[in-house]
Design a protein around this motif. Structure first.
Motif, mmCIF file in Angstrom:
data_model
loop_
_atom_site.group_PDB
_atom_site.id
_atom_site.type_symbol
_atom_site.label_atom_id
_atom_site.label_comp_id
_atom_site.label_asym_id
_atom_site.label_seq_id
_atom_site.Cartn_x
_atom_site.Cartn_y
_atom_site.Cartn_z
ATOM 1 N N MET A 102 0.826 -1.199 0.000
ATOM 2 C CA MET A 102 0.000 0.000 0.000
ATOM 3 C C MET A 102 0.862 1.252 0.000
ATOM 4 N N ALA A 103 2.002 1.214 0.700
ATOM 5 C CA ALA A 103 2.898 2.373 0.701
ATOM 6 C C ALA A 103 3.441 2.639 -0.701
ATOM 7 N N LEU A 104 3.893 1.589 -1.380
ATOM 8 C CA LEU A 104 4.380 1.747 -2.753
ATOM 9 C C LEU A 104 3.262 2.188 -3.688
ATOM 10 N N THR A 105 2.055 1.681 -3.456
ATOM 11 C CA THR A 105 0.915 2.059 -4.295
ATOM 12 C C THR A 105 0.590 3.534 -4.123
ATOM 13 N N LEU A 106 0.619 4.025 -2.882
ATOM 14 C CA LEU A 106 0.331 5.437 -2.637
ATOM 15 C C LEU A 106 1.408 6.334 -3.232
ATOM 16 N N GLY A 172 9.443 -4.511 -12.349
ATOM 17 C CA GLY A 172 9.238 -4.114 -10.963
ATOM 18 C C GLY A 172 9.646 -2.676 -10.703
ATOM 19 N N LEU A 173 9.734 -2.335 -9.424
ATOM 20 C CA LEU A 173 10.065 -0.969 -9.012
ATOM 21 C C LEU A 173 11.463 -0.851 -8.405
ATOM 22 N N MET A 275 3.863 -5.385 -15.727
ATOM 23 C CA MET A 275 5.167 -4.840 -15.380
ATOM 24 C C MET A 275 5.759 -5.436 -14.106
ATOM 25 N N SER A 276 5.077 -6.432 -13.521
ATOM 26 C CA SER A 276 5.554 -7.084 -12.292
ATOM 27 C C SER A 276 5.792 -6.069 -11.177
ATOM 28 N N LEU A 277 4.822 -5.171 -10.972
ATOM 29 C CA LEU A 277 4.956 -4.149 -9.942
ATOM 30 C C LEU A 277 4.520 -4.707 -8.589
ATOM 31 N N PRO A 278 5.292 -4.487 -7.538
ATOM 32 C CA PRO A 278 4.916 -4.980 -6.197
ATOM 33 C C PRO A 278 3.913 -4.051 -5.520
ATOM 34 N N THR A 279 2.822 -3.754 -6.209
ATOM 35 C CA THR A 279 1.784 -2.881 -5.668
ATOM 36 C C THR A 279 0.590 -3.713 -5.214
ATOM 37 N N ALA A 280 -0.465 -3.027 -4.797
ATOM 38 C CA ALA A 280 -1.605 -3.722 -4.203
ATOM 39 C C ALA A 280 -2.469 -4.440 -5.235
ATOM 40 N N GLY A 281 -2.502 -3.953 -6.473
ATOM 41 C CA GLY A 281 -3.403 -4.510 -7.478
ATOM 42 C C GLY A 281 -3.238 -6.002 -7.715
ATOM 43 N N PRO A 282 -2.025 -6.498 -8.051
ATOM 44 C CA PRO A 282 -1.869 -7.944 -8.290
ATOM 45 C C PRO A 282 -2.199 -8.801 -7.070
#
Length: 328
Positions: A102-106, A172-173, A275-282
């Protein structure tokens, strides 16, 4: 204004209770539960499942309890201890799984919001002031292209460009050495070097729509008598635009706060997967597919909280910016 703010905050509490209950109901509406999904996965691998094991799993995860008891235990754990429960699939506390994501998503959402405003505001004003010019037609064409291209397709194209022409790592990020490293200035710099690709992808669609909205609002304001009067008094064109019509036409930008943050969490899940992002969506998508109800419920509850907070911020900023919206 203080009374209005206190009233809105007070109404947020019962709203969150209702939303949390509805989210818990919706997650359990599909037939079966997490154990059913888990057994189906084992059966697909030609593994036999003993019925005693099924009963033990249901008892272990509390799925043998009535629905209202499960909800009561979950919501009481949140209120009393800040405990969102245990993730069935990951076998970890839900709070440990969601907070970093959630922190990365925000961070990504706020960065995208700033970029969207920085691009859409001046382009929308220019397109309205230079109506039917070559620049206006060019901006309009780009806007329609931005609205028409799916975000995941643009993600694939931009990933190719970033890798081939800029040598950018787009998976990823973080770089590999910083993925599990503790936060530091070096890790923050690494995040900044990676975040521009997904930030640009997510900003394209929102920018295209806001440019059209800003252009339409400016075209409504420019012919009005107060603009003509200010121009006749000798006010410079730039100051006139910023002080009067632009201030009134900016309302849609402020109102996007209410939906942009939760939309970037849920609506950008496909881009995050690509994009293999470590966010909340996946993680939310995986939780819904596996019926991991505590993990999915926590995400949905946080999304609704962001929506309510964003709506409050939008209303307060609209009242501060637009003189026509004054709250007693």
């Amino acid at each position: 204004m203080l009374a209005y703010t206190a009233k809105r905050v007070a109404w947020m509490v019962p709203s969150l209770f209702v939303v949390s209950f509805m989210a818990f109901v919706l997650i359990q509406l599909p037939p079966g539960d997490y154990v059913t999904t888990y057994i189906a996965t084992l059966a697909a691998s030609n593994e036999t499942v003993d019925q005693n094991m099924v009963a033990e799993l249901r008892s272990r995860f509390g799925l043998d309890q009535p629905f209202i008891v499960q909800y009561g235990m979950w919501i009481w754990g949140i209120l009393s201890r800040g405990d969102f429960g245990l993730s069935f699939e990951w076998q970890q506390p839900v709070s440990d799984l969601i907070w970093e994501r959630m922190a990365l998503t925000l961070i990504l959402a706020l960065s995208t919001l700033v970029l969207t405003w920085a691009i859409a505001l001046p382009i929308g004003v220019y397109s309205a002031v230079k109506q039917y010019s070559i620049g206006d037609y060019f901006v309009t064409a780009l806007g329609f292209i931005g609205l028409a291209i799916p975000s995941f397709l643009f993600a694939l194209v931009l990933m190719y460009v970033a890798v081939v022409y800029f040598g950018q790592d787009v998976g990823g990020l973080f770089s590999e050495q910083y993925q599990n490293a503790p936060w530091s200035w070096a890790k923050a710099a690494d995040l900044a070097s990676h975040i521009w690709v997904p930030m640009l992808i997510l900003a394209i669609n929102g920018t295209a729509s806001l440019v059209r909205i800003m252009r339409a609002n400016m075209l409504d304001e420019l012919p009005k008598p107060y603009v003509t009067t200010a121009r006749a008094k000798g006010l410079s064109e730039f100051r006139l635009l910023v002080k009067y019509p632009c201030r009134l036409a900016i309302n849609p930008f402020i109102s996007t706060i209410a939906w942009l943050l939760p939309n970037l969490v849920s609506g950008a899940a496909i881009v995050a997967v690509v994009m293999s992002l470590p966010t909340a969506g996946p993680l939310l998508l995986q939780a819904l597919m596996s019926q991991d109800m505590y993990l999915a419920g926590a995400f949905i509850l946080l999304l609704c909280t962001l929506t309510l907070i964003g709506s409050l911020i939008s209303d307060l900023l609209l009242a501060a910016v637009d003189p026509r919206i004054r709250l007693e």
